[in-house]
Motif scaffolding. Sequence first.
Motif, PDB file in Angstrom:
ATOM      1  N   ARG A 203       0.828  -1.211   0.000  1.00  0.00           N
ATOM      2  CA  ARG A 203       0.000   0.000   0.000  1.00  0.00           C
ATOM      3  C   ARG A 203       0.856   1.252   0.000  1.00  0.00           C
ATOM      4  O   ARG A 203       0.429   2.299  -0.490  1.00  0.00           O
ATOM      5  CB  ARG A 203      -0.918  -0.004   1.225  1.00  0.00           C
ATOM      6  N   LEU A 204       2.068   1.156   0.554  1.00  0.00           N
ATOM      7  CA  LEU A 204       2.981   2.298   0.587  1.00  0.00           C
ATOM      8  C   LEU A 204       3.945   2.187  -0.585  1.00  0.00           C
ATOM      9  O   LEU A 204       4.722   1.218  -0.662  1.00  0.00           O
ATOM     10  CB  LEU A 204       3.764   2.323   1.909  1.00  0.00           C
ATOM     11  N   PRO A 205       3.926   3.137  -1.500  1.00  0.00           N
ATOM     12  CA  PRO A 205       4.805   3.052  -2.676  1.00  0.00           C
ATOM     13  C   PRO A 205       6.281   2.892  -2.318  1.00  0.00           C
ATOM     14  O   PRO A 205       7.038   2.269  -3.069  1.00  0.00           O
ATOM     15  CB  PRO A 205       4.552   4.400  -3.391  1.00  0.00           C
ATOM     16  N   PHE A 206       6.685   3.419  -1.157  1.00  0.00           N
ATOM     17  CA  PHE A 206       8.089   3.341  -0.750  1.00  0.00           C
ATOM     18  C   PHE A 206       8.550   1.889  -0.619  1.00  0.00           C
ATOM     19  O   PHE A 206       9.712   1.564  -0.879  1.00  0.00           O
ATOM     20  CB  PHE A 206       8.281   4.085   0.580  1.00  0.00           C
ATOM     21  N   PHE A 207       7.641   0.998  -0.181  1.00  0.00           N
ATOM     22  CA  PHE A 207       8.015  -0.388   0.039  1.00  0.00           C
ATOM     23  C   PHE A 207       7.731  -1.276  -1.166  1.00  0.00           C
ATOM     24  O   PHE A 207       8.084  -2.463  -1.151  1.00  0.00           O
ATOM     25  CB  PHE A 207       7.275  -0.938   1.265  1.00  0.00           C
ATOM     26  N   GLY A 272       4.007 -13.910  24.031  1.00  0.00           N
ATOM     27  CA  GLY A 272       4.118 -15.042  23.114  1.00  0.00           C
ATOM     28  C   GLY A 272       3.124 -15.060  21.982  1.00  0.00           C
ATOM     29  O   GLY A 272       3.179 -15.938  21.121  1.00  0.00           O
ATOM     30  N   SER A 273       2.189 -14.113  21.961  1.00  0.00           N
ATOM     31  CA  SER A 273       1.239 -14.041  20.850  1.00  0.00           C
ATOM     32  C   SER A 273       1.918 -13.392  19.637  1.00  0.00           C
ATOM     33  O   SER A 273       3.032 -12.886  19.720  1.00  0.00           O
ATOM     34  CB  SER A 273       0.002 -13.225  21.250  1.00  0.00           C
ATOM     35  N   ALA A 274       1.221 -13.412  18.521  1.00  0.00           N
ATOM     36  CA  ALA A 274       1.722 -12.754  17.310  1.00  0.00           C
ATOM     37  C   ALA A 274       0.537 -12.442  16.414  1.00  0.00           C
ATOM     38  O   ALA A 274      -0.464 -13.165  16.413  1.00  0.00           O
ATOM     39  CB  ALA A 274       2.720 -13.639  16.579  1.00  0.00           C
ATOM     40  N   VAL A 275       0.642 -11.356  15.673  1.00  0.00           N
ATOM     41  CA  VAL A 275      -0.408 -10.999  14.726  1.00  0.00           C
ATOM     42  C   VAL A 275       0.168 -11.125  13.323  1.00  0.00           C
ATOM     43  O   VAL A 275       1.309 -10.748  13.063  1.00  0.00           O
ATOM     44  CB  VAL A 275      -0.951  -9.578  14.993  1.00  0.00           C
ATOM     45  N   ARG A 276      -0.621 -11.687  12.430  1.00  0.00           N
ATOM     46  CA  ARG A 276      -0.189 -11.962  11.062  1.00  0.00           C
ATOM     47  C   ARG A 276      -1.165 -11.300  10.111  1.00  0.00           C
ATOM     48  O   ARG A 276      -2.383 -11.421  10.279  1.00  0.00           O
ATOM     49  CB  ARG A 276      -0.140 -13.471  10.839  1.00  0.00           C
ATOM     50  N   GLY A 277      -0.639 -10.607   9.122  1.00  0.00           N
ATOM     51  CA  GLY A 277      -1.509  -9.921   8.185  1.00  0.00           C
ATOM     52  C   GLY A 277      -0.947  -9.935   6.779  1.00  0.00           C
ATOM     53  O   GLY A 277       0.270  -9.951   6.568  1.00  0.00           O
ATOM     54  N   THR A 278      -1.832  -9.950   5.795  1.00  0.00           N
ATOM     55  CA  THR A 278      -1.426  -9.913   4.391  1.00  0.00           C
ATOM     56  C   THR A 278      -1.078  -8.481   4.003  1.00  0.00           C
ATOM     57  O   THR A 278      -1.907  -7.583   4.099  1.00  0.00           O
ATOM     58  CB  THR A 278      -2.565 -10.435   3.500  1.00  0.00           C
ATOM     59  N   VAL A 279       0.154  -8.270   3.574  1.00  0.00           N
ATOM     60  CA  VAL A 279       0.630  -6.913   3.281  1.00  0.00           C
ATOM     61  C   VAL A 279       1.244  -6.783   1.891  1.00  0.00           C
ATOM     62  O   VAL A 279       1.613  -5.679   1.480  1.00  0.00           O
ATOM     63  CB  VAL A 279       1.676  -6.461   4.331  1.00  0.00           C
ATOM     64  N   LEU A 280       1.365  -7.891   1.153  1.00  0.00           N
ATOM     65  CA  LEU A 280       2.032  -7.859  -0.145  1.00  0.00           C
ATOM     66  C   LEU A 280       1.191  -8.510  -1.229  1.00  0.00           C
ATOM     67  O   LEU A 280       0.537  -9.531  -0.992  1.00  0.00           O
ATOM     68  CB  LEU A 280       3.368  -8.609  -0.083  1.00  0.00           C
TER      69      LEU A 280
END
Length: 320
Positions: A203-207, A272-280
């Motif tokens: 979503r960020l053009p920089f990345f 110990g938790s973690a959040v996972r998200g689609t970013v690409l």
Amino acid sequence: MWKKWKNRKKSELNFIQPKPKKPRSYRFFKIGFFVLLALHLGSLYVHYDYWIFRLLISQHYIFVDDLDTLYTQALGTENFRGHFRDFDRMVMAVVTERIREINNDRFTYLYSPTQRQISLANERQTAQLVYFEPLTESTVYLFVPNISGHTRRFIQENRTVIGQFDNLILDLRANSGGLLMDFHQIADLFVENGAILGYEETRLPFFTRQIRSRNAAYFDFDNIIILQNRNTASAAESLILALQDNLQNITTIGTTTTGKAIGQVTIPLTGGSAVRGTVLLISGPNGETIHNIGIAPNIEFDETETADILAYALNLLEDL
């Protein structure tokens, strides 16, 4: 008399020590303190609505049994520590669940500590299955069960022996993918320096970036046969596209792959938790995406108890 008094006054003044200046570090500390205070107050103002909602629901909602049900459904009974303390995690779990319901993105979710440990253990256990073996004097078989640090290091460490053969059968069946960084380094062994491996859009053009090989190709096989099936996914599919689009000696055999051309980031949380998200959004070297489409094989081969895809690949090599 006046002279004596004047000289005495001067003498007394000489004993008066000037007030010491406070060190510069103190002034920096003072400025920093007020800056942090201002940022904190600003953050409270910006997130005022959220904090009011958090307090209202977690501390004052009257139907406590229903609230308990919501929390335990979202987090599990073993991870429930309190309404206020776990409010953020509950919100993450509920939001990611709704995202999955809306667009069927099953890769965006909240890991509980137990789920996170199981996931990491499964990844390590699967990676241990990587191996290679000579099938004939000219052909080597390489099974890569996932794209991970372990499988990448295994290939790099054994590249001298693997590279001595004329032909390679690369087995990516049931390879569900893994880290894109490891895919990049594995592909580097096959394609020339500067070759395009794919594109990653955010979503960020920089990345958003174009991925290129950074090293000279190490392997120089006459023929590479890739075995794939409907469970070949994600970074494994990206590896197939990178090799297909950059090399002329690739033949794929099997069934159409999963069609997962999206990438996720997993961020560890406290406890110990973690959040996972689609970013690409990921596409191959030619810029086309195979998301929800998959990669069709050059040769369709649906395995059965009587059909051996490996034997078929060896026979095919004899004719190439």
